[in-house]
Design a protein around this motif. Structure first.
Motif, mmCIF file in Angstrom:
data_model
loop_
_atom_site.group_PDB
_atom_site.id
_atom_site.type_symbol
_atom_site.label_atom_id
_atom_site.label_comp_id
_atom_site.label_asym_id
_atom_site.label_seq_id
_atom_site.Cartn_x
_atom_site.Cartn_y
_atom_site.Cartn_z
ATOM 1 N N SER A 253 49.902 -25.724 -35.290
ATOM 2 C CA SER A 253 50.285 -27.046 -35.419
ATOM 3 C C SER A 253 52.070 -27.169 -34.677
ATOM 4 O O SER A 253 51.419 -28.184 -34.092
ATOM 5 C CB SER A 253 50.577 -27.212 -36.831
ATOM 6 O OG SER A 253 51.035 -25.816 -37.361
ATOM 7 N N THR A 254 52.001 -25.893 -34.742
ATOM 8 C CA THR A 254 53.474 -26.107 -34.311
ATOM 9 C C THR A 254 53.625 -26.690 -32.096
ATOM 10 O O THR A 254 54.476 -28.004 -32.118
ATOM 11 C CB THR A 254 54.243 -25.264 -34.422
ATOM 12 O OG1 THR A 254 54.834 -24.345 -34.937
ATOM 13 C CG2 THR A 254 55.847 -24.950 -33.402
ATOM 14 N N MET A 255 53.116 -25.952 -32.020
ATOM 15 C CA MET A 255 52.652 -25.917 -30.782
ATOM 16 C C MET A 255 52.575 -27.620 -30.293
ATOM 17 O O MET A 255 51.860 -28.135 -29.242
ATOM 18 C CB MET A 255 51.330 -24.764 -30.137
ATOM 19 C CG MET A 255 52.479 -23.822 -30.203
ATOM 20 S SD MET A 255 53.860 -23.690 -28.959
ATOM 21 C CE MET A 255 53.722 -23.827 -27.809
ATOM 22 N N THR A 256 51.145 -28.004 -30.838
ATOM 23 C CA THR A 256 50.902 -29.254 -30.733
ATOM 24 C C THR A 256 51.567 -30.759 -31.219
ATOM 25 O O THR A 256 51.823 -31.341 -29.946
ATOM 26 C CB THR A 256 49.477 -29.519 -31.700
ATOM 27 O OG1 THR A 256 48.799 -29.399 -31.417
ATOM 28 C CG2 THR A 256 48.905 -31.043 -31.847
ATOM 29 N N ALA A 257 52.338 -30.587 -31.426
ATOM 30 C CA ALA A 257 53.890 -30.911 -31.896
ATOM 31 C C ALA A 257 54.317 -30.950 -30.715
ATOM 32 O O ALA A 257 55.156 -31.743 -30.841
ATOM 33 C CB ALA A 257 54.453 -30.889 -33.467
ATOM 34 N N MET A 258 55.061 -29.736 -30.258
ATOM 35 C CA MET A 258 55.361 -29.709 -29.311
ATOM 36 C C MET A 258 55.352 -30.701 -28.240
ATOM 37 O O MET A 258 55.497 -31.064 -27.234
ATOM 38 C CB MET A 258 56.301 -28.298 -28.812
ATOM 39 C CG MET A 258 56.794 -27.410 -30.528
ATOM 40 S SD MET A 258 57.356 -25.784 -29.685
ATOM 41 C CE MET A 258 58.385 -26.543 -28.711
ATOM 42 N N ALA A 259 53.503 -29.779 -28.085
ATOM 43 C CA ALA A 259 52.642 -30.958 -26.924
ATOM 44 C C ALA A 259 53.371 -32.445 -26.535
ATOM 45 O O ALA A 259 53.448 -32.879 -25.494
ATOM 46 C CB ALA A 259 51.857 -30.492 -26.513
ATOM 47 N N ILE A 260 53.042 -33.025 -28.120
ATOM 48 C CA ILE A 260 53.227 -34.424 -28.098
ATOM 49 C C ILE A 260 55.142 -35.168 -28.193
ATOM 50 O O ILE A 260 54.749 -35.923 -27.248
ATOM 51 C CB ILE A 260 52.800 -34.813 -29.705
ATOM 52 C CG1 ILE A 260 51.143 -34.894 -29.788
ATOM 53 C CG2 ILE A 260 53.051 -35.810 -29.796
ATOM 54 C CD1 ILE A 260 51.009 -34.695 -31.026
ATOM 55 N N GLU A 261 55.727 -34.734 -28.257
ATOM 56 C CA GLU A 261 57.210 -34.431 -28.947
ATOM 57 C C GLU A 261 57.631 -34.320 -27.088
ATOM 58 O O GLU A 261 58.326 -34.953 -26.414
ATOM 59 C CB GLU A 261 57.960 -33.715 -28.973
ATOM 60 C CG GLU A 261 59.436 -33.622 -28.668
ATOM 61 C CD GLU A 261 59.840 -32.623 -29.622
ATOM 62 O OE1 GLU A 261 61.091 -32.464 -29.607
ATOM 63 O OE2 GLU A 261 59.470 -32.068 -30.269
ATOM 64 N N HIS A 262 56.499 -33.798 -26.054
ATOM 65 C CA HIS A 262 57.417 -33.371 -24.296
ATOM 66 C C HIS A 262 56.212 -33.716 -23.809
ATOM 67 O O HIS A 262 56.550 -33.647 -22.324
ATOM 68 C CB HIS A 262 57.864 -32.217 -24.264
ATOM 69 C CG HIS A 262 58.311 -31.340 -24.827
ATOM 70 N ND1 HIS A 262 59.803 -32.083 -24.798
ATOM 71 C CD2 HIS A 262 58.873 -30.593 -26.152
ATOM 72 C CE1 HIS A 262 61.135 -31.087 -25.935
ATOM 73 N NE2 HIS A 262 60.007 -30.297 -27.057
ATOM 74 N N ASN A 263 54.834 -34.445 -24.134
ATOM 75 C CA ASN A 263 54.045 -35.700 -23.350
ATOM 76 C C ASN A 263 54.275 -33.939 -22.703
ATOM 77 O O ASN A 263 53.530 -34.474 -21.149
ATOM 78 C CB ASN A 263 55.039 -36.400 -22.568
ATOM 79 C CG ASN A 263 53.671 -36.991 -22.095
ATOM 80 O OD1 ASN A 263 52.342 -37.271 -22.608
ATOM 81 N ND2 ASN A 263 53.792 -37.911 -21.113
ATOM 82 N N ALA A 264 53.288 -33.020 -23.241
ATOM 83 C CA ALA A 264 52.638 -32.045 -22.044
ATOM 84 C C ALA A 264 51.290 -31.687 -22.573
ATOM 85 O O ALA A 264 50.778 -32.218 -23.541
ATOM 86 C CB ALA A 264 54.091 -30.120 -22.954
ATOM 87 N N VAL A 265 50.714 -30.819 -21.702
ATOM 88 C CA VAL A 265 49.302 -30.701 -21.732
ATOM 89 C C VAL A 265 49.354 -29.293 -22.716
ATOM 90 O O VAL A 265 49.498 -28.264 -22.861
ATOM 91 C CB VAL A 265 48.959 -29.960 -20.483
ATOM 92 C CG1 VAL A 265 46.971 -29.617 -20.937
ATOM 93 C CG2 VAL A 265 48.662 -30.682 -19.277
ATOM 94 N N ASN A 266 48.441 -30.028 -23.757
ATOM 95 C CA ASN A 266 48.541 -28.862 -25.195
ATOM 96 C C ASN A 266 47.156 -28.086 -24.431
ATOM 97 O O ASN A 266 46.386 -28.655 -25.044
ATOM 98 C CB ASN A 266 47.739 -29.059 -26.841
ATOM 99 C CG ASN A 266 47.910 -28.801 -27.853
ATOM 100 O OD1 ASN A 266 47.872 -27.055 -28.176
ATOM 101 N ND2 ASN A 266 47.586 -29.378 -29.251
ATOM 102 N N LEU A 267 47.880 -26.598 -25.195
ATOM 103 C CA LEU A 267 46.125 -25.315 -24.553
ATOM 104 C C LEU A 267 46.479 -24.446 -25.066
ATOM 105 O O LEU A 267 45.788 -23.724 -25.761
ATOM 106 C CB LEU A 267 46.476 -24.615 -22.735
ATOM 107 C CG LEU A 267 46.837 -25.908 -21.952
ATOM 108 C CD1 LEU A 267 46.810 -24.651 -20.837
ATOM 109 C CD2 LEU A 267 44.915 -26.258 -22.212
ATOM 110 N N ALA A 268 47.330 -24.524 -26.221
ATOM 111 C CA ALA A 268 47.643 -23.630 -27.593
ATOM 112 C C ALA A 268 46.183 -23.851 -28.120
ATOM 113 O O ALA A 268 45.954 -22.322 -28.575
ATOM 114 C CB ALA A 268 48.599 -24.348 -29.244
#
Length: 112
Positions: free
Chosen positions: A16-31
């Motif tokens: 959930s932390t990495m998903t939130a960070m990916a959304i915040e930074h408009n990054a690809v989420n591979l968590a």
């Protein structure tokens, strides 16, 4: 006898932390290991070929011999230390499992 878990999961976890960070930074989420976009057709063909050759996500429990050998070779090259890939190299299915395994092997009841 009452069961006491070794670990109680908090409301927030690494996924959930990495998903939130990916959304915040408009990054690809591979968590969690699955992309949110279509893969290249060349890669899709390579994946199909690999599955036909009986390669899949289920590696032998100690890890693929070729991977363990490559890790041992890398350790030797980088650090000048010879390790036996069959008895001194552990491959885990992800960092979370590796951390849990290391801690479970070392922590005793009552440790903090």
């Amino acid at each position: 006898m009452k069961f006491t878990p070794k670990h109680t999961a908090p409301d927030t976890n690494i996924f959930s932390t990495m998903t939130a960070m990916a959304i915040e930074h408009n990054a690809v989420n591979l968590a969690q290991g699955f992309p949110e976009f279509d893969i290249d057709p060349v890669l899709a063909n390579l994946l199909t070929e690999a599955s036909l050759l009986k390669y899949n996500q289920y590696a032998p429990m100690p890890g693929l011999p070729a991977l363990r050998n490559a890790i041992a070779d890398s350790v030797s090259l980088r650090y000048g230390i010879n390790v036996d890939p069959n008895t001194e190299v552990s491959v885990t299915p992800g960092a979370t499992y590796a951390i849990y395994t290391a801690l479970a092997a070392l922590i005793e009841p009552g440790d903090e």
